[in-house]
Motif scaffolding. Structure first.
Motif, PDB file in Angstrom:
ATOM      1  N   ARG A  52      59.237 110.173  73.071  1.00  0.00           N
ATOM      2  CA  ARG A  52      59.270 111.451  73.801  1.00  0.00           C
ATOM      3  C   ARG A  52      59.946 111.330  75.158  1.00  0.00           C
ATOM      4  NH1 ARG A  52      54.367 110.740  71.888  1.00  0.00           N
ATOM      5  NH2 ARG A  52      53.495 110.322  73.933  1.00  0.00           N
ATOM      6  N   MET A  53      60.664 110.242  75.403  1.00  0.00           N
ATOM      7  CA  MET A  53      61.413 110.098  76.649  1.00  0.00           C
ATOM      8  C   MET A  53      62.873 109.841  76.326  1.00  0.00           C
ATOM      9  SD  MET A  53      60.877 107.429  79.828  1.00  0.00           S
ATOM     10  CE  MET A  53      59.583 108.445  80.557  1.00  0.00           C
ATOM     11  N   SER A  54      63.753 110.543  76.999  1.00  0.00           N
ATOM     12  CA  SER A  54      65.187 110.360  76.776  1.00  0.00           C
ATOM     13  C   SER A  54      65.649 109.060  77.418  1.00  0.00           C
ATOM     14  CB  SER A  54      65.958 111.537  77.371  1.00  0.00           C
ATOM     15  OG  SER A  54      67.347 111.361  77.200  1.00  0.00           O
ATOM     16  N   ALA A  55      66.363 108.249  76.646  1.00  0.00           N
ATOM     17  CA  ALA A  55      66.836 106.960  77.143  1.00  0.00           C
ATOM     18  C   ALA A  55      68.166 106.623  76.492  1.00  0.00           C
ATOM     19  CB  ALA A  55      65.811 105.864  76.859  1.00  0.00           C
ATOM     20  N   LYS A  56      68.911 105.757  77.154  1.00  0.00           N
ATOM     21  CA  LYS A  56      70.205 105.314  76.638  1.00  0.00           C
ATOM     22  C   LYS A  56      69.983 104.091  75.753  1.00  0.00           C
ATOM     23  CE  LYS A  56      73.651 106.685  78.448  1.00  0.00           C
ATOM     24  NZ  LYS A  56      74.492 107.888  78.204  1.00  0.00           N
TER      25      LYS A  56
END
Length: 396
Positions: A52-56
């Protein structure tokens, strides 16, 4: 001054470090060029929702890399990195990190270690990303290493791996076990952090945030498996020094023990120690022992206090940070009562070279005061006034 802060609360892998740096604005084209130039395999970069967290998320196609290049021994690996199409700082950084990894493994298991080319490629990508970001000063919060065991059969070993621990020896990193089982810190990430991080603390320095990015990990954890990186602007006029205040109350310790304790704690690395007499409950006389210590020295010095005094506990009060001046001892000739003496002075400056204070060394001033039969205070005042004149003249 710019600084890059790594926040590896879920550990670190090479992919997580590189993803976080790309998310902070490192030049993706340059990173791709560096990685693919080493392993001749594509670097996949995508934005991903990780817990649920945007990451690269970044990854090297391992099958394609292994198809084109076999694993390499020390000499072959370093030779390949030395002729890469990158500037000298990137080549030097990447080679030093890879060399450290070979040193760690071979010191434990002997010669013969061979490194996968995709590991070399990811490390090269991190070095290129760092160079593209302007080579900022690098900080880190405590690095989570995980726990449990890894491997199979009679080759199972406790986490962190022995080679990871060897790579962390002497590094400016605070490390901690957990918070979950599994290998959260890989040897390649440990080598990279050990090489780049110049200071580690539990808290971020005062700074202006310029960019924040998250690099995605691949583990399923109770919290998002990400590594956070923050590119910041910090005031570099003063050196930031992170401290803790240790404190405990004692009511049954003799003066001789307390006197020896001050010397022992200073010898163990405490920056300052004070002991204050107090009246405690039921009218008992006692003492408050306070020690100012560097954050990384706190546990050892707290244990020393407990061993020497019998205290059952030591309070730890984090001092967010203190600003300190750079201090040097400078010898200058000064005239006192028509006599010239070479005296030592403690000169404090900021990192831009501006003089903040000049103070005469006690032993030198005391020697002059005795020779001239003058009050110590008078000699120190005259010497410091003349020293300040020299610095004021130099500014003009």
């Amino acid at each position: 001054m710019k600084c890059l802060i790594f926040d590896p609360f879920c550990g670190a892998t090479e992919e997580m470090l590189l993803g976080a740096m790309l998310a902070c604005g490192a030049d993706e084209w340059r990173v791709r060029s560096a990685v693919e130039g080493i392993c001749d395999a594509p670097l996949d970069v995508e934005d991903r929702q990780n817990g649920r967290m945007s990451a690269k998320a970044v990854a090297v196609n391992k099958a394609a890399a292994r198809k084109g290049h076999k694993a390499m021994g020390r000499d072959e690996a370093l030779e390949k990195m030395n002729i890469m199409h990158e500037n000298q700082p990137v080549r030097v950084d990447a080679m030093e990190i890879v060399r450290a990894m070979f040193d760690a493994v071979e010191s434990l298991y002997g010669k013969g270690y061979r490194m996968d080319v995709y590991t070399m490629a990811l490390i090269t990508g991190i070095c290129a990303a760092y160079d593209a970001m302007g080579r900022p000063l690098v900080y880190s919060t405590p690095v989570a290493m995980g726990g449990g065991k890894a491997g199979s059969g009679d080759k199972r070993m406790p986490i962190p791996r022995p080679e990871t621990m060897r790579l962390l020896e002497g590094a400016k990193l605070i490390v901690q076990g957990g918070p979950f089982d599994g290998e959260l810190l890989t040897p390649g990430a440990a080598a990279t952090l050990a090489y780049y991080v110049k200071e580690s603390s539990r808290y971020y320095p005062d700074s202006y945030l310029l960019a924040v990015g998250y690099g995605a990990g691949a583990m399923s954890l109770p919290m998002p498996d990400v590594l956070r990186a923050a590119l910041c602007e910090v005031d570099d006029a003063l050196i930031v020094d992170r401290m803790e205040l240790l404190e405990t109350n004692v009511d049954d310790v003799t003066g001789e023990v307390l006197g020896a304790l001050i010397e022992d704690l200073m010898g163990a690395g405490a920056m300052d120690v004070s002991i204050v007499p107090v009246t405690m409950k039921k009218g008992r006389s006692g003492h408050i022992i306070r020690a100012i210590v560097k954050a990384e020295d706190g546990p050892a010095i707290a244990r020393k206090i407990m061993l020497e005094t019998g205290s059952l506990g030591v309070r730890v009060m984090p001092v967010k940070h203190r600003f300190i001046a750079k201090r040097d001892i400078v010898v200058m000739p000064v005239t006192v009562e028509d006599n010239v003496y070479d005296m030592r002075f403690k000169v404090s400056t900021d990192t831009n070279g501006a003089v903040l204070d000049v103070s005469a060394e006690y032993d030198d001033a005391r020697k002059v005061a005795r020779e001239l039969a003058l009050p110590l205070k008078t000699v120190m005042r005259k010497a410091e006034a003349e020293a300040w004149k020299k610095y004021d003249a130099a500014k003009r």
